[in-house]
Design a protein around this motif. Sequence first.
Motif, short mmCIF file in Angstrom:
data_model
loop_
_atom_site.label_atom_id
_atom_site.label_comp_id
_atom_site.label_asym_id
_atom_site.label_seq_id
_atom_site.Cartn_x
_atom_site.Cartn_y
_atom_site.Cartn_z
N LYS A 1 0.83 -1.21 0.00
CA LYS A 1 0.00 0.00 0.00
C LYS A 1 0.86 1.26 0.00
CE LYS A 1 -3.84 2.24 2.42
NZ LYS A 1 -4.80 2.12 3.54
N VAL B 1 -6.10 10.93 -9.01
CA VAL B 1 -6.72 10.39 -7.80
C VAL B 1 -6.47 8.89 -7.76
CG1 VAL B 1 -8.88 10.07 -6.53
CG2 VAL B 1 -8.50 12.18 -7.84
N GLU B 2 -5.96 8.41 -6.63
CA GLU B 2 -5.70 6.99 -6.42
C GLU B 2 -6.57 6.54 -5.25
OE1 GLU B 2 -3.64 5.19 -8.29
OE2 GLU B 2 -2.79 6.87 -9.42
N CYS B 3 -7.44 5.58 -5.46
CA CYS B 3 -8.38 5.14 -4.43
C CYS B 3 -8.11 3.69 -4.02
CB CYS B 3 -9.82 5.27 -4.93
SG CYS B 3 -10.25 6.94 -5.44
N TRP B 4 -7.89 3.48 -2.73
CA TRP B 4 -7.62 2.17 -2.15
C TRP B 4 -8.96 1.52 -1.82
CZ3 TRP B 4 -3.33 -0.61 -1.86
CH2 TRP B 4 -3.26 -1.66 -0.94
N GLY B 5 -9.18 0.31 -2.29
CA GLY B 5 -10.45 -0.38 -2.05
C GLY B 5 -10.69 -0.67 -0.58
N GLU B 6 -11.83 -0.24 -0.06
CA GLU B 6 -12.20 -0.50 1.34
C GLU B 6 -13.51 -1.26 1.45
OE1 GLU B 6 -12.12 2.89 3.88
OE2 GLU B 6 -10.03 3.34 3.41
N MET C 1 -7.74 -1.34 -6.69
CA MET C 1 -7.52 0.10 -6.76
C MET C 1 -8.38 0.65 -7.88
SD MET C 1 -5.14 1.10 -4.60
CE MET C 1 -4.83 2.71 -5.30
N PHE C 2 -8.91 1.84 -7.66
CA PHE C 2 -9.65 2.56 -8.69
C PHE C 2 -9.01 3.94 -8.77
CE2 PHE C 2 -13.21 5.43 -9.81
CZ PHE C 2 -13.47 4.93 -11.07
N SER C 3 -8.51 4.29 -9.93
CA SER C 3 -7.74 5.52 -10.08
C SER C 3 -8.17 6.25 -11.34
CB SER C 3 -6.26 5.19 -10.21
OG SER C 3 -5.83 4.35 -9.19
N TRP C 4 -7.93 7.56 -11.34
CA TRP C 4 -8.17 8.31 -12.56
C TRP C 4 -7.28 9.53 -12.64
CZ3 TRP C 4 -11.61 8.52 -8.53
CH2 TRP C 4 -11.97 9.77 -8.06
#
Length: 117
Positions: free
Chosen positions: A16, A39-44, A67-70
């Motif tokens: 991470k 934007v980098e999003c860590w799956g929760e 991960m979901f990023s854009w």
Amino acid sequence: MTYYTGFVLPVPAENKQAYADHATASWPMFKRLGALRMVECWGEDVPHGEQTDFYRATNAREGEVPMFSWIEWPDRQTADAAWARIMEDTQSFRMTDMPFDGMRMFWGGFSPLVDER
């Protein structure tokens, strides 16, 4: 019109911080190429589905987190030019020591359909 490049990928949970460091280090390159935001999003809260889900889409393994990023661009032309430049000069834009398996990452370009703020 604003344009987005979206990414979905699995990252080993123990990587991470390494992933965050990798993404942070890549931002100046994308910014230089015209990106407005990354934007980098860590799956929760990423449930396992019955037919499809983020885990299946990335062939995530035990201990990996989706991960979901854009990346936000001012327009598609800027995004296309940036990706073309990266692909044509891979040595200059080489991202080393990726803390994930890039072969299981997928991405695409998107134009906004609805944007409520």
